[in-house]
Design a protein around this motif. Structure first.
Motif, PDB file in Angstrom:
ATOM      1  N   HIS A 225       0.841  -1.193   0.000  1.00 27.55           N
ATOM      2  CA  HIS A 225       0.000   0.000   0.000  1.00 27.55           C
ATOM      3  C   HIS A 225       0.873   1.238   0.000  1.00 27.55           C
ATOM      4  O   HIS A 225       2.069   1.182   0.290  1.00 27.55           O
ATOM      5  CB  HIS A 225      -0.914   0.022   1.238  1.00 27.55           C
ATOM      6  CG  HIS A 225      -0.163   0.150   2.532  1.00 27.55           C
ATOM      7  ND1 HIS A 225       0.540  -0.897   3.097  1.00 27.55           N
ATOM      8  CD2 HIS A 225       0.013   1.208   3.377  1.00 27.55           C
ATOM      9  CE1 HIS A 225       1.114  -0.503   4.220  1.00 27.55           C
ATOM     10  NE2 HIS A 225       0.809   0.778   4.409  1.00 27.55           N
ATOM     11  N   HIS A 228      -1.691   7.538   2.449  1.00 26.29           N
ATOM     12  CA  HIS A 228      -2.371   8.576   1.670  1.00 26.29           C
ATOM     13  C   HIS A 228      -2.348   9.941   2.355  1.00 26.29           C
ATOM     14  O   HIS A 228      -2.832  10.922   1.782  1.00 26.29           O
ATOM     15  CB  HIS A 228      -3.820   8.162   1.371  1.00 26.29           C
ATOM     16  CG  HIS A 228      -4.754   8.263   2.533  1.00 26.29           C
ATOM     17  ND1 HIS A 228      -4.853   7.277   3.496  1.00 26.29           N
ATOM     18  CD2 HIS A 228      -5.639   9.228   2.894  1.00 26.29           C
ATOM     19  CE1 HIS A 228      -5.760   7.634   4.385  1.00 26.29           C
ATOM     20  NE2 HIS A 228      -6.245   8.802   4.056  1.00 26.29           N
ATOM     21  N   GLU A 281       0.837  10.220   0.010  1.00 30.58           N
ATOM     22  CA  GLU A 281       0.361  10.684  -1.296  1.00 30.58           C
ATOM     23  C   GLU A 281      -0.122  12.129  -1.270  1.00 30.58           C
ATOM     24  O   GLU A 281      -0.015  12.838  -2.280  1.00 30.58           O
ATOM     25  CB  GLU A 281      -0.770   9.782  -1.776  1.00 30.58           C
ATOM     26  CG  GLU A 281      -0.305   8.379  -2.141  1.00 30.58           C
ATOM     27  CD  GLU A 281      -1.456   7.446  -2.459  1.00 30.58           C
ATOM     28  OE1 GLU A 281      -1.275   6.570  -3.316  1.00 30.58           O
ATOM     29  OE2 GLU A 281      -2.536   7.583  -1.846  1.00 30.58           O
ATOM     30  N   SER A 341       2.685   6.605  -9.644  1.00 32.30           N
ATOM     31  CA  SER A 341       1.578   5.723  -9.320  1.00 32.30           C
ATOM     32  C   SER A 341       1.098   4.963 -10.546  1.00 32.30           C
ATOM     33  O   SER A 341      -0.015   4.457 -10.575  1.00 32.30           O
ATOM     34  CB  SER A 341       0.414   6.538  -8.724  1.00 32.30           C
ATOM     35  OG  SER A 341      -0.645   5.696  -8.346  1.00 32.30           O
ATOM     36  N   LEU A 353      -3.514   6.041  -8.135  1.00 34.08           N
ATOM     37  CA  LEU A 353      -3.846   7.374  -7.640  1.00 34.08           C
ATOM     38  C   LEU A 353      -4.849   8.063  -8.565  1.00 34.08           C
ATOM     39  O   LEU A 353      -5.760   8.759  -8.101  1.00 34.08           O
ATOM     40  CB  LEU A 353      -2.570   8.214  -7.499  1.00 34.08           C
ATOM     41  CG  LEU A 353      -2.742   9.625  -6.929  1.00 34.08           C
ATOM     42  CD1 LEU A 353      -3.342   9.586  -5.528  1.00 34.08           C
ATOM     43  CD2 LEU A 353      -1.387  10.342  -6.902  1.00 34.08           C
ATOM     44  N   ARG A 356      -8.418   7.680  -7.716  1.00 39.18           N
ATOM     45  CA  ARG A 356      -8.880   8.142  -6.408  1.00 39.18           C
ATOM     46  C   ARG A 356      -8.780   9.652  -6.228  1.00 39.18           C
ATOM     47  O   ARG A 356      -9.281  10.202  -5.254  1.00 39.18           O
ATOM     48  CB  ARG A 356      -8.051   7.472  -5.295  1.00 39.18           C
ATOM     49  CG  ARG A 356      -8.168   5.978  -5.235  1.00 39.18           C
ATOM     50  CD  ARG A 356      -7.267   5.379  -4.157  1.00 39.18           C
ATOM     51  NE  ARG A 356      -5.859   5.291  -4.560  1.00 39.18           N
ATOM     52  CZ  ARG A 356      -4.860   5.917  -3.974  1.00 39.18           C
ATOM     53  NH1 ARG A 356      -5.088   6.700  -2.926  1.00 39.18           N
ATOM     54  NH2 ARG A 356      -3.621   5.757  -4.405  1.00 39.18           N
ATOM     55  N   TRP A 357      -8.123  10.348  -7.135  1.00 37.34           N
ATOM     56  CA  TRP A 357      -7.814  11.763  -6.919  1.00 37.34           C
ATOM     57  C   TRP A 357      -8.040  12.600  -8.164  1.00 37.34           C
ATOM     58  O   TRP A 357      -7.759  12.147  -9.286  1.00 37.34           O
ATOM     59  CB  TRP A 357      -6.347  11.909  -6.503  1.00 37.34           C
ATOM     60  CG  TRP A 357      -5.848  13.330  -6.575  1.00 37.34           C
ATOM     61  CD1 TRP A 357      -6.147  14.355  -5.727  1.00 37.34           C
ATOM     62  CD2 TRP A 357      -4.977  13.884  -7.580  1.00 37.34           C
ATOM     63  NE1 TRP A 357      -5.520  15.504  -6.130  1.00 37.34           N
ATOM     64  CE2 TRP A 357      -4.796  15.240  -7.267  1.00 37.34           C
ATOM     65  CE3 TRP A 357      -4.337  13.354  -8.703  1.00 37.34           C
ATOM     66  CZ2 TRP A 357      -3.995  16.082  -8.035  1.00 37.34           C
ATOM     67  CZ3 TRP A 357      -3.543  14.188  -9.481  1.00 37.34           C
ATOM     68  CH2 TRP A 357      -3.367  15.540  -9.140  1.00 37.34           C
ATOM     69  N   SER A 367      -9.553  11.114   0.982  1.00 40.67           N
ATOM     70  CA  SER A 367      -9.389  10.110   2.022  1.00 40.67           C
ATOM     71  C   SER A 367     -10.498   9.066   1.949  1.00 40.67           C
ATOM     72  O   SER A 367     -10.239   7.859   2.060  1.00 40.67           O
ATOM     73  CB  SER A 367      -9.391  10.786   3.394  1.00 40.67           C
ATOM     74  OG  SER A 367      -9.191   9.858   4.426  1.00 40.67           O
ATOM     75  N   THR A 370      -9.932   6.731  -0.915  1.00 39.58           N
ATOM     76  CA  THR A 370      -8.815   5.828  -0.639  1.00 39.58           C
ATOM     77  C   THR A 370      -9.212   4.746   0.359  1.00 39.58           C
ATOM     78  O   THR A 370      -8.923   3.557   0.158  1.00 39.58           O
ATOM     79  CB  THR A 370      -7.612   6.633  -0.116  1.00 39.58           C
ATOM     80  OG1 THR A 370      -7.203   7.580  -1.098  1.00 39.58           O
ATOM     81  CG2 THR A 370      -6.444   5.715   0.199  1.00 39.58           C
ATOM     82  N   SER A 373     -11.248   2.108  -1.167  1.00 37.26           N
ATOM     83  CA  SER A 373     -10.494   1.215  -2.047  1.00 37.26           C
ATOM     84  C   SER A 373      -9.796   0.106  -1.265  1.00 37.26           C
ATOM     85  O   SER A 373      -9.536  -0.974  -1.798  1.00 37.26           O
ATOM     86  CB  SER A 373      -9.467   2.003  -2.865  1.00 37.26           C
ATOM     87  OG  SER A 373      -8.390   2.440  -2.057  1.00 37.26           O
ATOM     88  N   TYR A 374      -9.488   0.363   0.027  1.00 35.74           N
ATOM     89  CA  TYR A 374      -8.848  -0.646   0.862  1.00 35.74           C
ATOM     90  C   TYR A 374      -9.843  -1.421   1.722  1.00 35.74           C
ATOM     91  O   TYR A 374      -9.556  -2.542   2.132  1.00 35.74           O
ATOM     92  CB  TYR A 374      -7.796  -0.010   1.758  1.00 35.74           C
ATOM     93  CG  TYR A 374      -6.525   0.377   1.041  1.00 35.74           C
ATOM     94  CD1 TYR A 374      -5.728  -0.580   0.425  1.00 35.74           C
ATOM     95  CD2 TYR A 374      -6.114   1.705   0.956  1.00 35.74           C
ATOM     96  CE1 TYR A 374      -4.562  -0.241  -0.233  1.00 35.74           C
ATOM     97  CE2 TYR A 374      -4.942   2.063   0.306  1.00 35.74           C
ATOM     98  CZ  TYR A 374      -4.176   1.091  -0.293  1.00 35.74           C
ATOM     99  OH  TYR A 374      -3.017   1.430  -0.951  1.00 35.74           O
TER     100      TYR A 374
END
Length: 377
Positions: A225, A228, A281, A341, A353, A356-357, A367, A370, A373-374
């Protein structure tokens, strides 16, 4: 075949990209210009990690807190469950088996105790807590079952943030030299002004030997990982046997691994009296890619059946509050942020990335994307 290189910290004041860079606490306090070390550690070709030697009281506070991680994790489930807080996405109190960091499987190899190391109630407004629970939820402490945990946790967490502030000024100085539009104290100010840092006390459960025919899971203690947030303070791990004695890991290949930009998987061994820091990140984005996060994991090692070995550590995530913008400096290029990334550099399981961004987000939105996603189902 994984190409593994093992690195012990290099000599102070001799920074080289691709190696572990060491600086001293005295350098940070004096305000020496250590831009070369920052670039070697946190630039595109660095490992995204630096260690700080000579931090006062660090070894004492480390020895006080980390054994409590094991003590709490080995309490009965009904006691631990009193501190579980689903509403905050398990961002305060006890969390075990909630993350999914490898092929969608629940991560049960470790248990975590989360708390804000600086503020028990960062924001008392019930509406803010409801809207931003992972940031604003008040701490939960096992006051009746392990009362000493609270003070030990806060003391070490605060020390790490204090050292992180000094290091952040050095990161700011490096980035501002390279990019004049970057605010000269941005990272420092984010950490200083934020009321929502998060610390994670980690207990890695004993690992069983793979059964005949099963493949060894390289990242068996913690999947690959990227952090972030902005800056992560990392306490060197302590290995404890079943009688709470400090021991060496059963196998020397256990511990923290970082994947470098050339594809090498680096085994990073941090001395017990050094405090490590990793770039997240958020800092990569805010710096326009001049600072770079690197993927990392923790490799477990089977221990004898009659003497189970656990691993204990603390990570402190210094990060903005939810409302902080996630734009890049004027004149910077989005591709410079996203390059590290790309598929070329990421191990399997680390979310891209770019998925997610975007630069119109705030940190709360980034956040949430992210974490989802986990923690995905």
């Amino acid at each position: 075949m994984v190409n593994v290189v093992e690195y012990l910290p290099v000599v102070e004041n001799d920074p080289h990209p691709g190696q572990v860079v060491v600086i001293s606490y005295e350098q940070l306090v004096r305000g020496d210009d250590i831009s070369a070390s920052v670039e070697a550690a946190f630039g595109f070709n660095g490992l995204g990690l630096i260690t700080v030697s000579g931090v006062p009281e660090f070894t004492t506070l480390r020895s006080r807190l980390l054994p409590l991680s094991k003590k709490f994790a080995e309490l009965p489930d009904e006691i631990k469950n009193k501190t579980v807080d689903e509403a905050s996405m398990y961002s305060v109190g006890w969390s075990h088996g909630k993350e999914k960091m490898s092929e969608g499987k629940p991560d049960v190899a470790k248990g975590s105790y989360y708390a804000n190391p600086l503020y028990d109630t960062p924001y008392p407004d019930p509406e803010l807590i409801k809207k931003y629970p992972s940031f604003c939820a008040p701490n939960i402490w096992p006051k009746d079952d392990l009362p000493e945990l609270e003070t030990a946790f806060k003391e070490l967490g605060k020390l790490i943030v204090d050292v992180g502030l000094l290091l952040a000024l050095q990161c700011d100085q490096f980035v501002h030299k390279k990019c004049g539009s970057y605010p000269s104290t941005k990272l420092h100010d984010i950490i200083k002004q934020s009321r929502t840092p998060k610390a994670r006390l980690l207990h890695y459960f004993p690992v069983e030997e793979p059964k005949q025919g099963e493949q060894d899971d390289f990242s068996s203690w913690c999947g690959w990982h990227n952090d972030h947030g902005s800056l992560t303070g990392l306490v060197p791990a302590m290995y404890l046997d079943s009688k709470m004695n400090v021991v060496k890991p059963p196998k020397p290949d256990a511990g923290l691994y970082v994947k470098s930009r050339d594809g090498t998987v680096v085994h990073v061994i941090v001395p017990s009296d050094h405090l490590a820091f990793q770039i997240g990140e958020c800092a990569s984005i805010h710096s326009g890619g001049l600072l770079q996060a690197t993927p990392h994991c923790v490799r477990g090692c089977p221990s004898p059946a009659d003497n189970q070995i656990t691993r204990e550590t603390l990570a402190v995530f210094m990060e903005p509050e939810w409302k902080e913008g996630m734009g890049i400096p004027d004149g910077s290029n989005v591709e410079d942020v996203l390059q590290a990334s790309s598929l070329k550099y990421l191990p399997q399981g680390v979310p891209f990335l770019k998925n997610r961004w975007n630069d119109k987000m705030n940190f709360g939105e980034f956040s949430e994307a992210t974490l989802q996603s986990y923690y995905k189902d």
